[in-house]
Enzyme design. Structure first.
Site, PDB file in Angstrom:
ATOM      1  N   HIS A 260      18.111  28.220   2.595  1.00 36.55           N
ATOM      2  CA  HIS A 260      16.850  28.175   1.866  1.00 36.55           C
ATOM      3  C   HIS A 260      16.713  29.347   0.911  1.00 36.55           C
ATOM      4  O   HIS A 260      16.232  29.202  -0.220  1.00 36.55           O
ATOM      5  CB  HIS A 260      15.650  28.150   2.815  1.00 36.55           C
ATOM      6  CG  HIS A 260      14.354  27.971   2.082  1.00 36.55           C
ATOM      7  ND1 HIS A 260      13.512  29.022   1.805  1.00 36.55           N
ATOM      8  CD2 HIS A 260      13.789  26.869   1.520  1.00 36.55           C
ATOM      9  CE1 HIS A 260      12.464  28.571   1.120  1.00 36.55           C
ATOM     10  NE2 HIS A 260      12.615  27.271   0.932  1.00 36.55           N
ATOM     11  N   ALA A 296      16.563  18.842  -2.725  1.00 35.85           N
ATOM     12  CA  ALA A 296      16.205  20.092  -3.395  1.00 35.85           C
ATOM     13  C   ALA A 296      15.771  19.856  -4.838  1.00 35.85           C
ATOM     14  O   ALA A 296      15.029  20.663  -5.408  1.00 35.85           O
ATOM     15  CB  ALA A 296      17.385  21.062  -3.353  1.00 35.85           C
ATOM     16  N   SER A 300      12.623  21.525  -7.435  1.00 39.03           N
ATOM     17  CA  SER A 300      13.185  22.334  -8.532  1.00 39.03           C
ATOM     18  C   SER A 300      14.094  23.442  -8.016  1.00 39.03           C
ATOM     19  O   SER A 300      14.260  24.488  -8.651  1.00 39.03           O
ATOM     20  CB  SER A 300      12.074  22.940  -9.405  1.00 39.03           C
ATOM     21  OG  SER A 300      11.342  21.942 -10.052  1.00 39.03           O
ATOM     22  N   LYS A 301      14.706  23.200  -6.851  1.00 33.22           N
ATOM     23  CA  LYS A 301      15.687  24.144  -6.307  1.00 33.22           C
ATOM     24  C   LYS A 301      17.109  23.703  -6.666  1.00 33.22           C
ATOM     25  O   LYS A 301      18.062  24.442  -6.445  1.00 33.22           O
ATOM     26  CB  LYS A 301      15.517  24.271  -4.794  1.00 33.22           C
ATOM     27  CG  LYS A 301      14.169  24.872  -4.402  1.00 33.22           C
ATOM     28  CD  LYS A 301      13.942  24.812  -2.892  1.00 33.22           C
ATOM     29  CE  LYS A 301      12.531  25.292  -2.548  1.00 33.22           C
ATOM     30  NZ  LYS A 301      12.242  25.131  -1.102  1.00 33.22           N
ATOM     31  N   ALA A 302      17.230  22.510  -7.191  1.00 33.51           N
ATOM     32  CA  ALA A 302      18.461  22.011  -7.797  1.00 33.51           C
ATOM     33  C   ALA A 302      18.055  21.247  -9.052  1.00 33.51           C
ATOM     34  O   ALA A 302      17.028  20.554  -9.063  1.00 33.51           O
ATOM     35  CB  ALA A 302      19.227  21.102  -6.838  1.00 33.51           C
TER      36      ALA A 302
END
Length: 333
Positions: A260, A296, A300-302
């Site tokens: 994370h 993700a 917006s983490k990918a």
């Protein structure tokens, strides 16, 4: 009639594409290299073997991309499980710039740096192990005596760091990343992850470091020393790393906090551009550890259109296979 023709056209197009996507049966040969075996996986392209080949291919792409910063996140007992030298080699080869891991893996790295070892299961029950001063991590054993040496030597290191950062007007405050750098510069083991990271400019972040034997020893040490960790300070350096290069790739071994922290730190830039994870956790419980990487994207983490691969299985089996395949590839070019 028009509907029938449309369906026929779809069927014809679909069938023509199928010809290029036939599963090729795996064909084993004597004296195959790891890369040749994974190429067979690539040709079969199905189930777990296909995911292993896609992860190998992605790792090669990430290492080859000079515009990509590569993060390695490591959860679970990967050092006791035998991956210490692999991670150390990735640092030596400058294949990663940032390592995010648990305090436990760093503790076990120091245990080995101070002369301790990890042992294979030799068939005693847990009560016998406890009476003999042995702790068990699944099929791996550790000795209490090795941890006693760890406690002694780690306290000596903390004394030196505390003296270096001592501020007569205030308490000594240091970030986790800086603390691990200073520890690395004070140990003498050519295979130590912490040592190699310090001398090769690889940053180590460990947001859950207090939940480990390192954390316990820090707590004990700080009872009569003014040495304090600033966990927020790590974010300043981490954000700089995220923005230094055009793209970010991630290798995620296991899940938990390291996974994370890797993904969330890249939220500042819209997410990672590429990455693969190896996990045995399931998605149905909603845990981050079992979540497919595509999830993700919704946070917006990918990034949209990012290259993501999830490999299901035991990291201690699959990552050595994937990494060895990638290294075989580089030997051949």
């Amino acid at each position: 009639m028009m509907v029938d023709n449309s369906l026929n056209n779809i069927s014809t197009n679909f069938n023509s594409k199928l010809k290029d996507h036939k599963v090729k049966q795996i064909d084993l040969k004597n004296q195959m290299t790891v890369n040749e075996l994974i190429n067979q996986f690539d040709s079969s392209g199905v189930l777990g073997s296909g995911r292993v080949s896609r992860a190998r291919n992605l790792l090669i792409e990430m290492i080859n991309d000079d515009n990509m910063e590569i993060f390695l996140s490591v959860a679970g007992p990967m050092v006791p499980g035998g991956l210490r030298n692999i991670i150390s080699n990735m640092i030596r080869q400058k294949q990663i710039r940032t390592l995010i891991t648990s305090g436990a893996n760093l503790t076990h790295d120091l245990v080995e740096a101070f002369g301790g070892r990890h042992y294979k299961d030799f068939g005693f029950n847990d009560e016998q192990l406890n009476d003999s001063g042995i702790g068990r991590i699944a099929d791996v054993y550790t000795q209490a005596g090795d941890f006693e040496i760890f406690e002694e030597k780690f306290t000596e290191i903390l004394e030196k760091i505390s003296n270096k950062y001592n501020n007569p007007k205030d308490k000594s405050i240091i970030s986790v990343e800086k603390l691990l750098y200073e520890i690395g510069m004070l140990i003498d083991d050519e295979n130590s992850i912490i040592r190699l990271a310090a001398i090769n400019g690889v940053s180590i972040f460990s947001p859950g470091i207090i939940d480990s034997m390192i954390g316990l020893q820090l707590f004990i040490f700080c009872q009569d020393h003014d040495l304090h960790l600033d966990v927020v300070a790590d974010m300043h350096h981490l954000s700089d790393i995220v923005f230094e290069k055009e793209k970010v790739g991630a290798i995620m071994l296991g899940g938990g906090i390291p996974k994370h922290y890797t993904l969330a730190s890249n939220l500042l830039k819209g997410g990672i551009d590429a990455g693969f994870q190896i996990t045995m956790d399931r998605a149905e419980t909603g845990s981050l550890s079992g979540a497919p990487l595509e999830e993700a994207i919704s946070w917006s983490k990918a990034k949209h259109k990012s290259n993501l691969v999830t490999v299901i299985g035991d990291t201690t089996i699959l990552f050595p296979l994937i990494y060895a395949g990638a290294m075989d590839h580089f030997k051949q070019i």
